[in-house]
Scaffold this motif. Structure first.
Motif, PDB file in Angstrom:
ATOM      1  N   GLN A  77       0.833  -1.208   0.000  1.00  0.00           N
ATOM      2  CA  GLN A  77       0.000   0.000   0.000  1.00  0.00           C
ATOM      3  C   GLN A  77       0.866   1.255   0.000  1.00  0.00           C
ATOM      4  O   GLN A  77       0.608   2.201  -0.741  1.00  0.00           O
ATOM      5  N   ASP A  84       2.147   7.499  -7.286  1.00  0.00           N
ATOM      6  CA  ASP A  84       0.835   8.137  -7.338  1.00  0.00           C
ATOM      7  C   ASP A  84       0.902   9.413  -8.178  1.00  0.00           C
ATOM      8  O   ASP A  84       1.823  10.210  -8.034  1.00  0.00           O
TER       9      ASP A  84
ATOM     10  N   TYR B 274      -7.806  13.760 -13.139  1.00  0.00           N
ATOM     11  CA  TYR B 274      -6.879  12.621 -13.069  1.00  0.00           C
ATOM     12  C   TYR B 274      -6.630  12.130 -11.638  1.00  0.00           C
ATOM     13  O   TYR B 274      -6.053  11.069 -11.446  1.00  0.00           O
ATOM     14  N   SER B 275      -7.115  12.887 -10.643  1.00  0.00           N
ATOM     15  CA  SER B 275      -6.991  12.377  -9.275  1.00  0.00           C
ATOM     16  C   SER B 275      -7.826  11.097  -9.093  1.00  0.00           C
ATOM     17  O   SER B 275      -7.585  10.314  -8.196  1.00  0.00           O
ATOM     18  N   SER B 278      -5.691   8.079  -9.274  1.00  0.00           N
ATOM     19  CA  SER B 278      -4.574   8.033  -8.341  1.00  0.00           C
ATOM     20  C   SER B 278      -4.496   6.647  -7.695  1.00  0.00           C
ATOM     21  O   SER B 278      -5.511   6.103  -7.243  1.00  0.00           O
ATOM     22  N   LEU B 279      -3.304   6.099  -7.664  1.00  0.00           N
ATOM     23  CA  LEU B 279      -3.126   4.738  -7.126  1.00  0.00           C
ATOM     24  C   LEU B 279      -3.463   4.669  -5.645  1.00  0.00           C
ATOM     25  O   LEU B 279      -4.075   3.708  -5.181  1.00  0.00           O
ATOM     26  N   THR B 280      -3.043   5.688  -4.894  1.00  0.00           N
ATOM     27  CA  THR B 280      -3.322   5.646  -3.455  1.00  0.00           C
ATOM     28  C   THR B 280      -4.820   5.806  -3.183  1.00  0.00           C
ATOM     29  O   THR B 280      -5.339   5.252  -2.223  1.00  0.00           O
ATOM     30  N   TYR B 281      -5.481   6.553  -4.037  1.00  0.00           N
ATOM     31  CA  TYR B 281      -6.938   6.687  -3.899  1.00  0.00           C
ATOM     32  C   TYR B 281      -7.607   5.327  -4.132  1.00  0.00           C
ATOM     33  O   TYR B 281      -8.473   4.904  -3.376  1.00  0.00           O
ATOM     34  N   PHE B 283      -6.187   2.212  -4.146  1.00  0.00           N
ATOM     35  CA  PHE B 283      -5.725   1.007  -3.454  1.00  0.00           C
ATOM     36  C   PHE B 283      -5.359   1.203  -1.976  1.00  0.00           C
ATOM     37  O   PHE B 283      -5.285   0.218  -1.246  1.00  0.00           O
ATOM     38  N   SER B 284      -5.093   2.438  -1.555  1.00  0.00           N
ATOM     39  CA  SER B 284      -4.598   2.592  -0.185  1.00  0.00           C
ATOM     40  C   SER B 284      -5.543   3.347   0.746  1.00  0.00           C
ATOM     41  O   SER B 284      -5.913   2.844   1.795  1.00  0.00           O
ATOM     42  N   ILE B 302      -5.790  -4.901  -3.439  1.00  0.00           N
ATOM     43  CA  ILE B 302      -4.432  -4.718  -3.963  1.00  0.00           C
ATOM     44  C   ILE B 302      -4.083  -5.805  -4.981  1.00  0.00           C
ATOM     45  O   ILE B 302      -3.369  -5.561  -5.933  1.00  0.00           O
ATOM     46  N   LEU B 305      -4.238  -5.005  -8.728  1.00  0.00           N
ATOM     47  CA  LEU B 305      -3.327  -4.089  -9.418  1.00  0.00           C
ATOM     48  C   LEU B 305      -2.594  -4.731 -10.607  1.00  0.00           C
ATOM     49  O   LEU B 305      -2.651  -4.203 -11.719  1.00  0.00           O
ATOM     50  N   ILE B 309      -3.010  -3.811 -14.753  1.00  0.00           N
ATOM     51  CA  ILE B 309      -1.921  -3.522 -15.700  1.00  0.00           C
ATOM     52  C   ILE B 309      -2.010  -4.497 -16.885  1.00  0.00           C
ATOM     53  O   ILE B 309      -1.920  -4.093 -18.047  1.00  0.00           O
ATOM     54  N   LEU B 312      -4.745  -3.458 -19.156  1.00  0.00           N
ATOM     55  CA  LEU B 312      -4.365  -2.364 -20.059  1.00  0.00           C
ATOM     56  C   LEU B 312      -3.591  -2.922 -21.250  1.00  0.00           C
ATOM     57  O   LEU B 312      -3.802  -2.512 -22.396  1.00  0.00           O
ATOM     58  N   TYR B 313      -2.709  -3.867 -20.947  1.00  0.00           N
ATOM     59  CA  TYR B 313      -1.938  -4.504 -22.015  1.00  0.00           C
ATOM     60  C   TYR B 313      -2.889  -5.210 -22.979  1.00  0.00           C
ATOM     61  O   TYR B 313      -2.756  -5.102 -24.202  1.00  0.00           O
ATOM     62  N   THR B 316      -4.532  -2.973 -25.463  1.00  0.00           N
ATOM     63  CA  THR B 316      -3.720  -2.509 -26.595  1.00  0.00           C
ATOM     64  C   THR B 316      -3.663  -3.569 -27.700  1.00  0.00           C
ATOM     65  O   THR B 316      -3.348  -3.254 -28.838  1.00  0.00           O
ATOM     66  N   LYS B 317      -3.935  -4.822 -27.345  1.00  0.00           N
ATOM     67  CA  LYS B 317      -3.752  -5.908 -28.317  1.00  0.00           C
ATOM     68  C   LYS B 317      -5.048  -6.526 -28.833  1.00  0.00           C
ATOM     69  O   LYS B 317      -5.059  -7.146 -29.889  1.00  0.00           O
TER      70      LYS B 317
END
Lengths: 200, 505
Positions: A77, A84, B274-275, B278-281, B283-284, B302, B305, B309, B312-313, B316-317
Motif C-alpha cells: 500500500q 501516485d 486525473y486524481s 490516483s493509485l493511493t486513492y 488502493f490505499s 491490492i 493491481l 496492468i 491495459l496490455y 492494446t492488443k
C-alpha cells in the motif's frame, strides 16, 4: 530534421519544468508519514488497530494483526504512494507525471522488451522500497535526486513515444496544453509540494 | 453447460446479496444526513403525496436546498410502504440495485465478449468472474449498503448500456427504446448522470450514425432522449437547478479572480479529473470519507493491481474493438461530472469506476489465462485466489468488527441514540432544546421522533431556567456541576467519548 528539433525542444522543456518542480524538494527533511513503512510505524499502527478488536477472540486478533501478515500488505500500500499521480505532479511537474504513466504504457505496448526501461523501473522500485523501510534521515535532499533522474527518464521516454505516430498535430496540441497546465501549477501553487514533504 | 452457468450466477448473486443485505439496518451504524432526508421525504410522500415543503409529487426534492433527484425517494416510498419507516426501508432500494448490478455486469460481459470470435469462446466463464468480482468489490459493496441514489442510477445506466449493446447486435427496436428510457431514468436518480447519460447517448448516436442503415433509429433515439430529459433540462437552467453545482463546485475557493480564473479553473478541473486514477486513492486510502470506505482499505483490492496492468496490455492488443471501447469509455467518462465538484476524488460520484475497473480486471485475468505457459499460469491463478481470499477475509473482518465503531459519527449513529433518549424522557419536560453543536440536524429528529417538538439553540443562545420543566441537550463543554445532569450519552467506542449531555433546566 525540423520535426526532430521541435521534438527535442519539447522534451527539453518537459525536463526543465520537471527540474523546476523538483528543486523545491531538495529543501525537504523527509517525505510525510504515508511514504514510510518502517517497523516502528507499523507496530504503532498495529497497536491502534487492535484497539478496535474488543470482544474478538484473542487468537483471531493474533492471526490478523501480526507483523508477518500485516507488513507485506502495508508495504504494498505504501509503495503505491511513490507512483501516485498526485505525488508525481508535484515531484516532476504535471506534464512529467503524466509522462511517467505514458512511459509505462509504451513500455507495456513493447511487451516490456526495453531492457533499459526494465532497469530504470527495477531501480525505482528498489529505491522506493529502500526509502520506505528506513527511518527518515538527514541526507534526504541528496538522496531523492536519483528518484528525480529515474522518474524523468521514464517520463521523457513516454513523452518521446507519445510524439510519434498518427495525429501528430493533435498530440503536440495535447502536450502543449499539459505544458501550460504545468506552468500554471508551478506559478499558482508554488507550495503544493509541501503536501508530501516536511520542510527543514 | 448453460445450466451450470446459470446455477453459478445464481450462487454469486445470492452471495453478493448476502454481503449487501446482512445486518444492513445496524451496519452502517445510524443514518447519514442524506439518508435521513430521503427517508423523511419518502415517508411524507407515502402519507400525503407531498414532500417536506408541501409540494405535491415533486420532480426534484428541495431537501437541504440541494434539490435531490426524485428516483430514489420514490423507490424508498415503495420500500417504506412494504417495510415501514426504518433504516432497512431506506437502504433496501440501494442494496437491491447493488445486487441486481451483479447480474447486469454478467450480461454486459456476455455481450461484450461475444463481439469478436477471439473472446467469444470463454465468454461464460469470464462473465462469471466479472460478476463474482463485483459481488465482493469493497467499493461497490460499501456503497450498496448505504441509502445512496447512485447505486440505483448505476444499475439503471448499466442496464441501459446492455440494452444498447443488445440492440447493436440484434437490431430489435424495443431494446433501443429501453436503453434510452433507462439512461433517462438514471438522470432522474443521481446528479452525475445528468452529464454521463447524455454523453453516453451522444456516443451511442455517433456510433449508430456511422452505419447508414441505422441513422433513422439514431435520430429517433436522440428525439426520445431529448423529450424524456426536457423537464430536467428546463429545471437545470433555473437557479434552483444549478444550486447543486454551486454548492459542490470545485471552483471558487482560492484567491484568483477575473480573467485569471479561467486557466486556474481549467487546471483545477484537469487535476481533479486525473486524481480519480490516483493509485493511493484506488488502493490505499480512498477518498478519506469514512462513509465511502473502510479504514485502512482502498476501493479496490491490492491483488487487482497487476491484473489492471495486464488488462491495459490486453486493451492494446485485443481485436475486440467494442470491448476496448466500452472499458475505456466507462473509465474515462466517469470522472467528467465528478471533477467539477469538491472534494475530488469522491467515491460516490465516480461509482461508475467500479464497472470500468471490474471489466479491466477481467480483461487482465483473461490476458493471463491466454498465456501458453500452463504451469506458471496455474501457479499465478492459485496464488491470486489465495491472496484474494485473505484480503477479502481481512476486509469483511474490518467491516463487521471495526467499521461500526470507527464510522459511527460519520453515519450519524450518535444522533439516533440521542433521539431515542429524548423520546424516552419527553413526558417529563414541557420544552426540549438541542444545541446545534451536537451535530444532529432537524431531519434526524423529524425522522426518528416526528411527534416531539424540539427547539434548536445556537451555541451563544442562553436558556432561562424553567423550574425543571425543560430538557437541554448539548455536547460536552467541559467539566461543570452535574447537579442537573440527567444523562450522558457516550459513543460505544474504546475511549467512550461523550457525544451529548442531557441537562434539566
Amino acid at each position: 530534421m525540423k520535426r526532430l528539433l521541435i521534438k527535442i525542444i519539447t522534451v527539453v522543456v518537459v525536463l526543465l519544468l520537471g527540474y523546476i518542480s523538483f528543486h523545491h524538494w531538495r529543501s525537504c527533511w523527509r517525505f510525510v508519514d504515508q511514504f514510510y513503512a518502517t517497523s516502528a510505524t507499523r507496530q504503532n499502527e498495529l497497536l491502534v488497530l487492535t484497539n478496535g478488536e474488543q470482544g474478538v477472540p484473542i487468537f483471531v486478533v493474533r492471526m490478523l494483526f501480526n507483523k508477518v501478515a500485516y507488513l507485506p500488505w502495508s508495504i504494498l500500500q505504501t509503495s503505491l504512494q511513490y507512483f501516485d499521480i498526485r505525488f508525481l505532479q508535484r515531484f516532476v511537474s504535471v506534464v512529467g507525471g503524466i509522462g511517467v504513466y505514458l512511459g509505462f504504457w509504451y513500455f507495456l505496448q513493447q511487451y516490456g522488451k526495453n531492457i533499459l526501461l526494465w532497469i530504470v523501473t527495477l531501480l525505482l522500485l528498489g529505491l522506493s522500497i529502500f526509502e520506505m523501510l528506513i527511518a527518515p534521515h538527514n541526507t534526504f535532499g541528496s538522496q531523492i535526486f536519483p528518484f528525480f533522474i529515474l522518474f524523468e527518464a521514464i517520463s521523457l521516454f513516454g513523452i518521446w513515444q507519445f510524439l510519434k505516430g498518427k495525429y501528430l498535430r493533435m498530440r503536440y496540441m495535447i502536450l502543449f496544453i499539459l505544458l501550460i497546465l504545468s506552468v500554471i501549477y508551478l506559478v499558482a501553487f508554488p507550495n503544493a509540494y509541501q503536501t508530501y514533504c516536511l520542510n527543514v | 453447460m448453460k445450466g451450470i452457468i446459470i446455477a453459478a450466477l445464481f450462487a454469486i448473486v445470492i452471495f453478493g446479496g448476502f454481503l449487501r443485505f446482512n445486518q444492513i439496518s445496524t451496519n452502517p451504524p445510524g443514518l447519514y444526513l442524506d439518508e435521513a432526508a430521503i427517508g423523511l421525504n419518502a415517508y411524507d410522500i407515502l402519507k400525503s403525496g407531498r414532500d417536506e415543503y408541501g409540494t405535491f409529487l415533486p420532480l426534484t426534492f428541495r431537501s437541504f436546498d440541494d434539490y435531490k433527484m426524485p428516483g430514489y425517494i420514490y423507490l424508498t416510498t415503495v420500500s417504506m410502504a412494504i417495510f415501514g419507516k426504518n433504516e432497512f426501508a431506506i437502504r433496501f432500494p440501494s442494496a437491491l440495485a447493488g445486487t441486481a448490478t451483479i447480474i447486469v455486469i454478467f450480461l454486459l460481459l456476455e455481450i461484450l465478449l461475444d463481439f469478436h470470435t477471439s473472446t467469444k469462446k470463454y465468454k461464460d466463464i469470464f462473465s462469471l468472474v466479472g460478476a463474482l468480482l463485483l459481488a465482493i468489490l469493497p467499493w461497490h459493496l460499501l456503497i450498496s449498503r448505504g441509502g445512496y441514489e447512485v447505486t440505483v442510477a448505476l444499475f439503471l445506466y448499466l442496464l441501459g448500456l446492455v440494452c444498447a449493446l443488445a440492440f447493436w447486435k440484434q437490431g430489435k427496436i424495443w431494446l433501443l427504446i429501453s436503453s434510452v428510457v433507462l439512461c433517462a431514468f438514471a438522470m432522474y436518480t443521481y446528479h452525475s448522470y445528468r452529464i454521463i447519460s447524455p454523453l453516453t447517448i451522444l456516443a451511442g448516436i455517433g456510433v449508430l450514425w456511422r452505419n447508414k442503415k441505422k441513422r433513422e433509429e439514431a435520430v429517433a433515439a436522440a428525439l426520445l432522449f431529448f423529450l424524456l430529459s426536457l423537464p430536467l433540462f428546463i429545471f437545470s437552467i433555473t437557479p434552483d437547478g444549478a444550486s447543486r453545482f454551486t454548492q459542490t463546485s470545485a471552483f471558487g475557493d482560492d484567491p484568483f479572480i477575473g480573467i485569471t480564473r479561467i486557466p486556474i479553473n481549467f487546471f483545477i478541473y484537469v487535476k481533479n479529473y486525473y486524481s480519480y486514477y490516483s493509485l493511493t486513492y484506488l488502493f490505499s486510502y480512498g477518498d478519506q470519507i469514512n462513509r465511502h470506505q473502510v479504514n485502512n482499505f482502498g476501493l479496490l483490492y491490492i491483488w487487482q493491481l497487476p491484473y489492471l496492468i495486464a488488462g491495459l496490455y490486453f486493451l492494446t492488443k485485443t481485436p475486440n474493438k467494442m470491448l476496448r471501447f466500452i472499458i475505456l469509455f466507462l473509465l474515462l467518462v466517469g470522472p467528467i461530472p465528478a471533477a467539477f465538484a469538491r472534494p475530488s476524488p469522491h467515491s460516490l460520484r465516480f461509482l461508475l469506476g467500479t464497472i470500468g475497473f471490474t471489466l479491466l480486471t477481467v480483461a487482465g485475468i483473461y490476458q493471463l489465462c491466454m498465456q501458453k505457459r500452463k504451469v506458471l499460469k496455474k501457479i499465478i491463478i492459485f496464488m491470486t485466489i489465495v491472496i484474494a481470499c485473505i484480503e477479502f477475509s481481512y476486509y469483511t473482518h474490518f467491516y463487521y468488527v471495526q467499521y461500526p465503531k470507527l464510522a459511527i459519527i460519520d453515519w450519524g449513529g450518535g444522533c439516533k441514540a440521542v433521539a431515542q433518549k429524548i423520546y424516552e424522557l419527553r413526558q417529563d419536560y414541557t420544552k426540549i432544546y438541542v444545541d446545534k453543536n451536537v451535530g444532529c440536524v432537524s431531519e434526524y429528529f423529524a425522522f426518528y421522533i416526528p411527534d416531539v417538538h424540539i427547539q434548536y439553540l445556537s451555541p451563544n443562545q442562553t436558556v432561562s431556567s424553567s423550574n425543571g420543566k425543560a430538557l437541554y441537550v448539548r455536547p460536552y463543554y467541559g467539566s461543570n456541576s452535574s447537579t442537573h445532569l440527567v444523562y450522558t450519552y457516550r459513543l460505544p467506542v474504546l475511549n467512550k467519548t461523550v457525544f451529548a449531555e442531557f441537562w434539566q433546566l
